[in-house]
Design a protein around this motif. Sequence first.
Motif, mmCIF file in Angstrom:
data_model
loop_
_atom_site.group_PDB
_atom_site.id
_atom_site.type_symbol
_atom_site.label_atom_id
_atom_site.label_comp_id
_atom_site.label_asym_id
_atom_site.label_seq_id
_atom_site.Cartn_x
_atom_site.Cartn_y
_atom_site.Cartn_z
ATOM 1 N N LEU A 257 71.333 56.115 27.988
ATOM 2 C CA LEU A 257 70.404 55.691 29.038
ATOM 3 C C LEU A 257 69.340 54.752 28.481
ATOM 4 O O LEU A 257 69.002 53.738 29.104
ATOM 5 N N GLY A 258 68.810 55.069 27.287
ATOM 6 C CA GLY A 258 67.813 54.202 26.669
ATOM 7 C C GLY A 258 68.359 52.815 26.376
ATOM 8 O O GLY A 258 67.701 51.804 26.620
ATOM 9 N N VAL A 259 69.576 52.754 25.855
ATOM 10 C CA VAL A 259 70.196 51.466 25.571
ATOM 11 C C VAL A 259 70.427 50.693 26.872
ATOM 12 O O VAL A 259 70.176 49.485 26.948
ATOM 13 N N ALA A 260 70.891 51.402 27.910
ATOM 14 C CA ALA A 260 71.146 50.734 29.199
ATOM 15 C C ALA A 260 69.856 50.205 29.802
ATOM 16 O O ALA A 260 69.825 49.090 30.349
ATOM 17 N N LEU A 261 68.762 50.971 29.708
ATOM 18 C CA LEU A 261 67.484 50.515 30.260
ATOM 19 C C LEU A 261 66.963 49.297 29.511
ATOM 20 O O LEU A 261 66.400 48.377 30.116
ATOM 21 N N LYS A 262 67.126 49.279 28.200
ATOM 22 C CA LYS A 262 66.700 48.116 27.423
ATOM 23 C C LYS A 262 67.547 46.898 27.769
ATOM 24 O O LYS A 262 67.067 45.781 27.814
ATOM 25 N N LYS A 263 68.821 47.129 28.019
ATOM 26 C CA LYS A 263 69.736 46.037 28.358
ATOM 27 C C LYS A 263 69.389 45.426 29.714
ATOM 28 O O LYS A 263 69.612 44.247 29.940
ATOM 29 N N LEU A 264 68.820 46.233 30.618
ATOM 30 C CA LEU A 264 68.437 45.729 31.944
ATOM 31 C C LEU A 264 67.275 44.752 31.866
ATOM 32 O O LEU A 264 67.050 43.974 32.794
ATOM 33 N N GLN B 233 63.686 43.410 32.292
ATOM 34 C CA GLN B 233 62.490 43.657 33.104
ATOM 35 C C GLN B 233 62.725 44.748 34.148
ATOM 36 O O GLN B 233 61.820 45.501 34.475
ATOM 37 N N GLU B 234 63.926 44.826 34.701
ATOM 38 C CA GLU B 234 64.213 45.830 35.730
ATOM 39 C C GLU B 234 64.133 47.248 35.171
ATOM 40 O O GLU B 234 63.761 48.181 35.879
ATOM 41 N N GLY B 235 64.477 47.422 33.909
ATOM 42 C CA GLY B 235 64.433 48.748 33.290
ATOM 43 C C GLY B 235 63.053 49.151 32.808
ATOM 44 O O GLY B 235 62.812 50.314 32.509
ATOM 45 N N ARG C 187 58.444 52.813 31.577
ATOM 46 C CA ARG C 187 57.021 53.158 31.717
ATOM 47 C C ARG C 187 56.860 54.537 32.344
ATOM 48 O O ARG C 187 55.978 55.301 31.968
ATOM 49 N N PHE C 188 57.728 54.866 33.329
ATOM 50 C CA PHE C 188 57.683 56.191 33.941
ATOM 51 C C PHE C 188 57.925 57.277 32.893
ATOM 52 O O PHE C 188 57.189 58.260 32.822
ATOM 53 N N PHE C 189 58.968 57.096 32.070
ATOM 54 C CA PHE C 189 59.277 58.107 31.058
ATOM 55 C C PHE C 189 58.171 58.202 30.017
ATOM 56 O O PHE C 189 57.872 59.294 29.520
ATOM 57 N N ASN C 190 57.557 57.075 29.667
ATOM 58 C CA ASN C 190 56.424 57.119 28.730
ATOM 59 C C ASN C 190 55.255 57.891 29.330
ATOM 60 O O ASN C 190 54.608 58.696 28.642
ATOM 61 N N SER C 191 54.952 57.664 30.613
ATOM 62 C CA SER C 191 53.879 58.402 31.280
ATOM 63 C C SER C 191 54.214 59.885 31.375
ATOM 64 O O SER C 191 53.362 60.751 31.170
ATOM 65 N N PHE C 192 55.471 60.185 31.693
ATOM 66 C CA PHE C 192 55.912 61.577 31.767
ATOM 67 C C PHE C 192 55.778 62.257 30.403
ATOM 68 O O PHE C 192 55.344 63.409 30.306
#
Length: 154
Positions: free
Chosen positions: A23-30, A32-34, A39-44
Amino acid sequence: QVPFGTDIEGMNILGLVLFSLVLGVALKKLGQEGEDLIRFFNSFNEATMVLVTWIMWYVPIGIMFLVGSKILEMEDIVLLVTSLGKYIFASILGHVIHGGIILPLIYFAATRQNPYQHPGALGFISPCSVCSSATLPSMIKCIEENNGVDKRIS
């Protein structure tokens, strides 16, 4: 007979770790959209660290009352105190041997550097507590501030 899957109790930690990595790799690959989800996971994560810090401050009070009630129920307090003293001595001796001898030897074997010159190299020397996951927020803060480890790594 062909073996088939059995019902195993507990969490599938390996699957959870693998999913998180993918999931982390996929979010980085996205790109700006990821970033929003990152940011949500960092806040969580920060909110969870605050909760763990609160728990660290209030749990000792509850444990004190639980232990106190058991001590009041005991008949032979002297036996309790002597047994507890022996346990504390053995525990401290074990920590001194492990933190003062074993860990420095491992550090020296891995880095070929004097472990006593770098105060953050060993948890035994560092003022941070590295004993349990409950101390994770203070350990992360200590690693970042005292040892200069990047926030992304810690």
